[in-house]
Design a protein around this motif. Structure first.
Motif, PDB file in Angstrom:
ATOM      1  N   THR A 125       0.484  -1.048  -0.482  1.00  0.00           N
ATOM      2  CA  THR A 125      -0.163   0.339  -0.113  1.00  0.00           C
ATOM      3  C   THR A 125       1.035   0.935   0.003  1.00  0.00           C
ATOM      4  O   THR A 125       1.588   1.355   0.567  1.00  0.00           O
ATOM      5  CB  THR A 125      -0.865   0.283   1.422  1.00  0.00           C
ATOM      6  OG1 THR A 125      -2.060  -1.253   0.858  1.00  0.00           O
ATOM      7  CG2 THR A 125      -1.835   0.953   1.165  1.00  0.00           C
ATOM      8  N   ASP A 131       2.228   9.536  -3.914  1.00  0.00           N
ATOM      9  CA  ASP A 131       2.956   8.926  -4.966  1.00  0.00           C
ATOM     10  C   ASP A 131       2.238   7.808  -5.266  1.00  0.00           C
ATOM     11  O   ASP A 131       3.378   7.183  -6.487  1.00  0.00           O
ATOM     12  CB  ASP A 131       3.517   7.387  -3.789  1.00  0.00           C
ATOM     13  CG  ASP A 131       4.187   8.377  -2.674  1.00  0.00           C
ATOM     14  OD1 ASP A 131       4.802   9.700  -2.754  1.00  0.00           O
ATOM     15  OD2 ASP A 131       4.228   8.164  -1.660  1.00  0.00           O
ATOM     16  N   PHE A 132       1.228   7.446  -6.166  1.00  0.00           N
ATOM     17  CA  PHE A 132       1.061   6.727  -7.128  1.00  0.00           C
ATOM     18  C   PHE A 132       0.423   7.221  -8.119  1.00  0.00           C
ATOM     19  O   PHE A 132       0.075   8.322  -9.006  1.00  0.00           O
ATOM     20  CB  PHE A 132      -0.817   6.330  -7.214  1.00  0.00           C
ATOM     21  CG  PHE A 132      -1.545   5.637  -7.526  1.00  0.00           C
ATOM     22  CD1 PHE A 132      -0.732   4.300  -7.416  1.00  0.00           C
ATOM     23  CD2 PHE A 132      -1.655   5.875  -8.518  1.00  0.00           C
ATOM     24  CE1 PHE A 132      -1.563   3.096  -8.573  1.00  0.00           C
ATOM     25  CE2 PHE A 132      -2.713   4.649  -9.497  1.00  0.00           C
ATOM     26  CZ  PHE A 132      -2.357   3.290  -9.282  1.00  0.00           C
ATOM     27  N   GLU A 175      -1.115   7.616 -11.495  1.00  0.00           N
ATOM     28  CA  GLU A 175      -2.102   7.064 -12.279  1.00  0.00           C
ATOM     29  C   GLU A 175      -1.596   6.730 -13.773  1.00  0.00           C
ATOM     30  O   GLU A 175      -2.313   5.663 -14.510  1.00  0.00           O
ATOM     31  CB  GLU A 175      -2.872   7.845 -12.483  1.00  0.00           C
ATOM     32  CG  GLU A 175      -4.984   7.781 -12.369  1.00  0.00           C
ATOM     33  CD  GLU A 175      -5.442   6.310 -11.945  1.00  0.00           C
ATOM     34  OE1 GLU A 175      -5.936   6.112 -12.321  1.00  0.00           O
ATOM     35  OE2 GLU A 175      -4.959   7.376 -10.670  1.00  0.00           O
ATOM     36  N   ALA A 234       1.578   5.506  -0.859  1.00  0.00           N
ATOM     37  CA  ALA A 234       0.298   6.817  -0.285  1.00  0.00           C
ATOM     38  C   ALA A 234      -0.314   7.757  -1.495  1.00  0.00           C
ATOM     39  O   ALA A 234       0.459   7.062  -2.504  1.00  0.00           O
ATOM     40  CB  ALA A 234       1.153   8.420   0.535  1.00  0.00           C
ATOM     41  N   LYS A 235      -1.458   8.059  -1.972  1.00  0.00           N
ATOM     42  CA  LYS A 235      -2.200   8.239  -2.571  1.00  0.00           C
ATOM     43  C   LYS A 235      -1.433   9.339  -3.777  1.00  0.00           C
ATOM     44  O   LYS A 235      -1.287   9.455  -4.313  1.00  0.00           O
ATOM     45  CB  LYS A 235      -3.805   8.969  -3.017  1.00  0.00           C
ATOM     46  CG  LYS A 235      -4.106   9.534  -4.259  1.00  0.00           C
ATOM     47  CD  LYS A 235      -5.607  10.153  -3.540  1.00  0.00           C
ATOM     48  CE  LYS A 235      -6.253  10.638  -4.640  1.00  0.00           C
ATOM     49  NZ  LYS A 235      -7.773  10.737  -4.668  1.00  0.00           N
TER      50      LYS A 235
END
Length: 252
Positions: free
Chosen positions: A2, A7-8, A10, A4-5
């Motif tokens: 999992t 670090d994602f 898209e 952090a958003k």
């Protein structure tokens, strides 16, 4: 894992989804088909298809796209650098030389198993048993061994809402029967699958565990019915698989 958003990425996730949309069922995709398979808009799929083509990972005729040889860089780099295939390969080759049968080692990836090492036997028994091949976990001896290694809560989560496709007339697809089958594999610590993935092919598999008792892969042997019936496989080959698993354990 999992993250952090923030670090994602898209765009990267969408690009990988487009690449993963190509499989044995659909070798060629246009933007519409890629968008449906990747779960993104048609415009986004088109941009990703064009970008991947520009980078050399896809080829196109202007309408449809298909995988280019460059994608093999990923699998080639994995097989060359990953420890697991290198550790297993000598044992697979020895077993094949000893028995003249075909042996493979696989890992679980979602609802499929992936062949990460195989013996050098020239005997061809089943379609698609090559390095990197992806096979349905529910219909293969190795898949069932790896599913049986899951904790009951994890296995229940894997089964939740899942439909088990019928691949042959012998494939176990009824959930209650499949759960009972997995429980049997847990008890006996090996699995036999007879013509459930492909007609004319029997398979026998055992788990490969490390010194901590964690199942990291599955080892199997496949044979055609005219070569060995299932009772003969269990009598002659199961002891070899179990001994190989014991020998490999300190190396995993």
């Amino acid at each position: 894992m999992t993250i952090a958003k923030a670090d994602f990425i898209e765009g990267m996730a969408k690009g990988m989804a487009v690449l993963e949309s190509f499989d044995t069922e659909r070798q060629r995709l246009n933007a519409t088909l890629a968008s449906q398979r990747a779960g993104i808009t048609r415009a986004a799929a088109r941009r990703h298809l064009l970008t991947l083509t520009h980078l050399g990972y896809l080829e196109t005729d202007g309408s449809y796209f298909w995988l280019a040889p460059k994608v093999l860089r990923f699998s080639g780099s994995y097989l060359a650098s990953a420890r697991l295939p290198r550790v297993l390969q000598p044992t697979l080759n020895r077993l094949a030389a000893q028995t003249a049968e075909s042996f493979s080692a696989v890992v679980l990836d979602g609802d499929q198993v992936v062949i990460v090492a195989r013996s050098g036997s020239t005997r061809v028994l089943a379609y698609g048993l090559h390095l990197g091949a992806r096979l349905p976990a529910h219909a293969t001896s190795t898949g069932r061994v790896l599913l049986a290694a899951k904790g009951k809560a994890d296995f229940n989560a894997w089964m939740k809402g899942r439909e088990l496709p019928r691949l042959t007339a012998h494939t176990t697809v009824e959930p209650r029967k499949f759960r009972a089958l997995i429980e049997e594999v847990r008890t006996q610590d090996f699995c036999v699958a007879s013509e459930e993935h492909e007609l004319g092919v029997h398979a026998l598999a055992v788990p490969l565990r490390n010194m901590q008792g964690l199942t990291v892969a599955a080892l199997n042997v496949v044979a055609a019915p005219h070569r060995l019936e299932m009772r003969a496989m269990q009598r002659d080959l199961l002891p070899l698989l179990l001994e190989a698993a014991r020998e490999l354990r300190p190396l995993l």
